[in-house]
Design an enzyme around this catalytic site. Structure first.
Site, mmCIF file in Angstrom:
data_model
loop_
_atom_site.group_PDB
_atom_site.id
_atom_site.type_symbol
_atom_site.label_atom_id
_atom_site.label_comp_id
_atom_site.label_asym_id
_atom_site.label_seq_id
_atom_site.Cartn_x
_atom_site.Cartn_y
_atom_site.Cartn_z
ATOM 1 N N LYS A 126 -25.286 23.791 -44.061
ATOM 2 C CA LYS A 126 -25.311 25.096 -44.741
ATOM 3 C C LYS A 126 -26.073 24.910 -46.041
ATOM 4 O O LYS A 126 -26.073 23.812 -46.612
ATOM 5 C CB LYS A 126 -23.886 25.572 -45.042
ATOM 6 C CG LYS A 126 -23.778 27.050 -45.277
ATOM 7 C CD LYS A 126 -23.612 27.809 -43.968
ATOM 8 C CE LYS A 126 -23.504 29.281 -44.186
ATOM 9 N NZ LYS A 126 -23.051 29.970 -42.972
ATOM 10 N N ASP A 166 -27.329 34.278 -43.724
ATOM 11 C CA ASP A 166 -25.910 34.360 -44.108
ATOM 12 C C ASP A 166 -25.846 35.440 -45.193
ATOM 13 O O ASP A 166 -26.777 36.264 -45.300
ATOM 14 C CB ASP A 166 -25.394 33.010 -44.629
ATOM 15 C CG ASP A 166 -23.864 32.954 -44.724
ATOM 16 O OD1 ASP A 166 -23.199 32.806 -43.688
ATOM 17 O OD2 ASP A 166 -23.311 33.095 -45.833
ATOM 18 N N THR A 209 -23.672 38.137 -34.088
ATOM 19 C CA THR A 209 -22.383 37.690 -34.639
ATOM 20 C C THR A 209 -21.333 38.787 -34.467
ATOM 21 O O THR A 209 -20.213 38.526 -33.992
ATOM 22 C CB THR A 209 -22.526 37.288 -36.121
ATOM 23 O OG1 THR A 209 -23.646 36.412 -36.255
ATOM 24 C CG2 THR A 209 -21.277 36.610 -36.634
#
Ligand SMILES: NC(=O)C1=CN([C@@H]2O[C@H](COP(=O)(O)OP(=O)(O)OC[C@H]3O[C@@H](n4cnc5c(N)ncnc54)[C@H](O)[C@@H]3O)[C@@H](O)[C@H]2O)C=CC1
Ligand SMILES: O=C(O)CCC(=O)C(=O)O
Length: 450
Positions: A126, A166, A209
């Site tokens: 990440k 994100d 998602t």
């Protein structure tokens, strides 16, 4: 259990003292894998716990950029390349003022197990920056993305580390990040996913998602003899995950009635007006206050008015609750409200949005619970489909991607259920997800030697 306690003490002493969120994520994983360790003592002999809780590499870099008034700013950028036992590092990039090494370490750690659970060959990573995109012009966003990529492009690659979206990083930012990588390396390598379609993005990735979350929840519920059809659902957040969860809920005949942003929350008892929500959040990038101004029947409650820090969203009676905003947004007080209001299922769209105390309450009260590592894995899974389309130059239709997503979410559910049966976990999907993810990564680490 003694070994796990000692590992947690070691972690707390060495590097976790200031890393409270990472420690929360680590503790949850370690405290649920005891049955796996009993069955597989080789993981202890190979010291997998100590080896899995330290990132392979954590990069911290400086980002200098100039705003529209020619003022120079400096931000901190990070990439945590946590574990690549199963494949190249893969995980999103977050642009938000709250970003710090602790938050990114927790997100990268969670990503290792989530990615393993998909059954695809990707490791966990990440990244991000403590940059606030709010109020910035399009040109400033472009300049920031270019400076971010320039600062660390030589640490990534299509077979090394592949970035993704994100919080604060959507198609626009991905396009600029990709463009800068191309400029610096003269290559069109797939070093980032969630690309705009014109740059080799995949149909269905934007929706993946949120849609995946609802596919997973529907599969779980059907297995329990229930359905979302006709049921009131509450959702927090109003970004990529929340919007597409709401969209899929409508498609399957459920009634999504809430959404939120960092300033407040909306309750629209007839159902969220999805077109209006998309217009406000995706086109105007504005606050939800405007939703209430344009839709008089909806109730808007400002964050300052939340009782004891509990989001207004979780006070609305519902059958299913979907936290889709950010970490630790659903605590004990909110869990009590949901339980009092007879919630049947909670499924996590965001990463670790539910606190350990809230999860414990759901367990005690037999509320079905879909943990993020499984329930929101559809996004990263379709990112892998994007990578595979980029390398084969063979692009899939929306329907094909969506079918693959449904199959992946249903396989994740079956694998978790099988893990529950094998370890007698009584449909505790939190433990099942941790056991399954840990086992796959540990096996791959052992095969590659020390
Ligand atoms: N985009 C993706 O494919 C994936 C995202 N996630 C997770 O889902 C969550 C949401 O991400 P995205 O929708 O992509 O981001 P986004 O940037 O599109 O949207 C985030 C939304 O959450 C809201 N928000 C942020 N802090 C909040 C708070 N304290 N209270 C209420 N609302 C708040 C923001 O206002 C924004 O509307 C994050 O936890 C992210 O890590 C997980 C898997 C994949
Ligand atoms: O598609 C990606 O790599 C981003 C996914 C992600 O960051 C996540 O699953 O939390």
């Amino acid at each position: 259990m003694e070994y796990i306690e000692q590992a947690l003490i070691r972690a707390e002493k060495s590097n976790c003292k200031s890393e409270t969120i990472f420690f929360q994520a680590l503790k949850e994983v370690l405290e649920t894998i005891q049955p796996l360790l009993e069955k597989h003592p080789e993981y202890l002999h190979q010291n997998i716990i100590d080896r899995i809780m330290v990132p392979n590499r954590a990069i911290h870099f400086k980002i200098e950029w100039m705003d529209d008034d020619n003022i120079i700013h400096v931000n901190n950028g990070y990439r945590i390349q946590f574990n690549n036992a199963l494949g190249p590092y893969k995980g999103g990039v977050r642009f938000h003022p709250s970003v710090n090494p602790d938050i990114l370490k927790f997100l990268a750690f969670e990503q290792i197990f989530k990615n393993a659970i998909t059954g695809l060959h990707i490791g966990g990573a990440k990244g991000g920056a403590d940059f606030d995109p709010k109020g910035k012009s399009d040109k400033e966003i472009m300049k920031f993305c270019q400076a971010f990529m320039s600062a660390f492009y030589n640490s990534i690659g299509a077979d090394i580390d592949i970035l993704g979206g994100d919080i604060g990083v959507g198609a626009r930012e991905v396009g600029y990040l990709f463009g800068q990588y191309k400029q610096l390396t003269n290559s069109y390598d797939s070093i980032i996913t969630s690309k705009p379609l014109a740059l080799g993005g995949s149909l269905g990735r934007t929706e993946a998602t949120g849609y995946g979350l609802i596919y997973f929840t529907q599969t779980f519920l059907e297995d329990m003899g229930e359905t979302l059809k006709g049921k009131i659902c509450t959702i927090s957040g109003s970004g990529n995950v929340a919007i597409h969860a709401i969209e899929k809920l409508y498609e399957i005949g459920a009634i999504p009635v809430t959404c939120s942003d960092s300033k407040g929350a909306i309750h629209d008892s007839n159902g969220i007006d999805l077109e209006l929500l998309k217009k406000i959040k995706l086109e105007r990038r504005a606050s939800l206050e405007y939703y209430a101004l344009e839709r008089k029947k909806a109730t808007y409650v400002k964050r300052e008015s939340y009782t004891e820090g509990r989001s207004f969203v979780w006070s609305i009676p519902c059958f299913a609750a979907f936290p889709c905003a950010t970490q630790n947004e659903l605590g004990e007080g909110s869990a009590k409200l949901l339980i009092e209001n007879d919630v049947k299922i909670v499924a996590e769209g965001a990463n670790m949005p539910t606190t350990p105390e809230a999860i414990a309450l759901f367990e005690e009260n037999n509320i079905l619970f879909g943990p993020a590592k499984a329930a929101n894995a559809g996004g990263v899974a379709v990112s892998v489909l994007e990578m595979s389309q980029n390398s084969s130059l063979n692009y899939l239709s929306f329907e094909k991607v969506d079918q693959r997503l449904q199959d992946i979410m249903s396989n994740i559910y079956s694998d978790l259920k099988q893990t529950c049966d094998e370890y007698k976990l009584d449909m505790d999907l939190v433990s099942a997800a941790n056991i399954l993810g840990f086992q796959r990564v540990a096996d791959a680490m052992i095969m590659q030697g020390v």
